[in-house]
Design a protein around this motif. Structure first.
Motif, PDB file in Angstrom:
ATOM      1  N   ARG A  21      -8.387   7.130  15.503  1.00  0.00           N
ATOM      2  CA  ARG A  21      -8.549   6.851  14.206  1.00  0.00           C
ATOM      3  C   ARG A  21      -8.513   5.115  14.304  1.00  0.00           C
ATOM      4  N   VAL A  22      -9.402   4.512  13.593  1.00  0.00           N
ATOM      5  CA  VAL A  22      -9.677   3.068  13.394  1.00  0.00           C
ATOM      6  C   VAL A  22      -9.531   2.694  11.929  1.00  0.00           C
ATOM      7  N   SER A  23      -8.684   1.695  11.519  1.00  0.00           N
ATOM      8  CA  SER A  23      -8.842   1.344  10.109  1.00  0.00           C
ATOM      9  C   SER A  23      -9.338  -0.045  10.146  1.00  0.00           C
ATOM     10  N   ILE A  24     -10.180  -0.113   9.299  1.00  0.00           N
ATOM     11  CA  ILE A  24     -11.006  -1.623   8.894  1.00  0.00           C
ATOM     12  C   ILE A  24     -10.716  -2.209   7.614  1.00  0.00           C
ATOM     13  N   SER A  25     -10.184  -3.291   7.589  1.00  0.00           N
ATOM     14  CA  SER A  25     -10.114  -3.913   6.444  1.00  0.00           C
ATOM     15  C   SER A  25     -11.185  -4.828   6.170  1.00  0.00           C
ATOM     16  N   ILE A  38     -11.778   3.041   6.151  1.00  0.00           N
ATOM     17  CA  ILE A  38     -11.973   1.628   5.811  1.00  0.00           C
ATOM     18  C   ILE A  38     -11.014   1.389   4.320  1.00  0.00           C
ATOM     19  N   VAL A  39     -10.288   0.110   4.603  1.00  0.00           N
ATOM     20  CA  VAL A  39      -9.387  -0.470   3.460  1.00  0.00           C
ATOM     21  C   VAL A  39     -10.245  -1.594   2.839  1.00  0.00           C
ATOM     22  N   ALA A  40     -10.809  -0.930   1.483  1.00  0.00           N
ATOM     23  CA  ALA A  40     -11.458  -1.864   0.812  1.00  0.00           C
ATOM     24  C   ALA A  40     -10.672  -2.442  -0.222  1.00  0.00           C
ATOM     25  N   ARG A  53       1.670  -5.807  10.243  1.00  0.00           N
ATOM     26  CA  ARG A  53       2.610  -4.693   9.513  1.00  0.00           C
ATOM     27  C   ARG A  53       1.671  -3.357   9.447  1.00  0.00           C
ATOM     28  N   ARG A  54       0.671  -3.380  10.505  1.00  0.00           N
ATOM     29  CA  ARG A  54      -0.360  -2.159  10.702  1.00  0.00           C
ATOM     30  C   ARG A  54      -1.114  -1.756   9.264  1.00  0.00           C
ATOM     31  N   GLU A  55      -1.266  -2.611   8.518  1.00  0.00           N
ATOM     32  CA  GLU A  55      -2.120  -2.156   7.194  1.00  0.00           C
ATOM     33  C   GLU A  55      -3.412  -2.010   7.720  1.00  0.00           C
ATOM     34  N   ALA A  56      -3.943  -2.367   8.748  1.00  0.00           N
ATOM     35  CA  ALA A  56      -5.315  -2.075   9.270  1.00  0.00           C
ATOM     36  C   ALA A  56      -5.009  -2.538  10.857  1.00  0.00           C
TER      37      ALA A  56
END
Length: 105
Positions: free
Chosen positions: A7-11, A39-41, A50-53
């Motif tokens: 899993r990869v999160s992208i802001s 996706i963190v839109a 803080r690993r928010e993304a």
């Protein structure tokens, strides 16, 4: 050949998330279907420490140590307002002139 997965999160901003990322995500999904992309839109800057993304696409350079940035491309933006808004707030001559006015509709 080693497979890539996880899993990869992208802001990214709301606009970038809606209009630019879908094509990029489609290419990633066809190349590496084992990757799950979240996706963190948000128009706020995600805190990568803080690993928010995992990845942040931003309009500013990183300002904290430990973050690596790469310029991807230049973009343009426009200022659009109604005649009533301009009458109340005045026409900005440069971007800095509009600071603090955008939340007063």
């Amino acid at each position: 050949m080693q497979e890539i997965g996880g899993r990869v999160s992208i802001s990214a901003t709301d606009t970038f998330s809606a209009y630019v990322l879908p094509e990029i995500i489609a290419r990633i999904r066809s190349t590496a279907p084992q990757i799950t992309i979240m996706i963190v839109a948000s128009n706020e800057l995600s805190d990568l420490h803080r690993r928010e993304a995992d990845i942040a696409i931003r309009h500013v350079r990183p300002d904290r140590p430990g973050l690596i940035g790469q310029h991807i491309r230049d973009t343009e933006a426009g200022f659009y307002a109604s005649e009533d808004w301009i009458a109340r707030h005045g026409m900005p001559a440069e971007p800095a002139d509009g600071e603090g006015r955008y939340d007063r509709f």
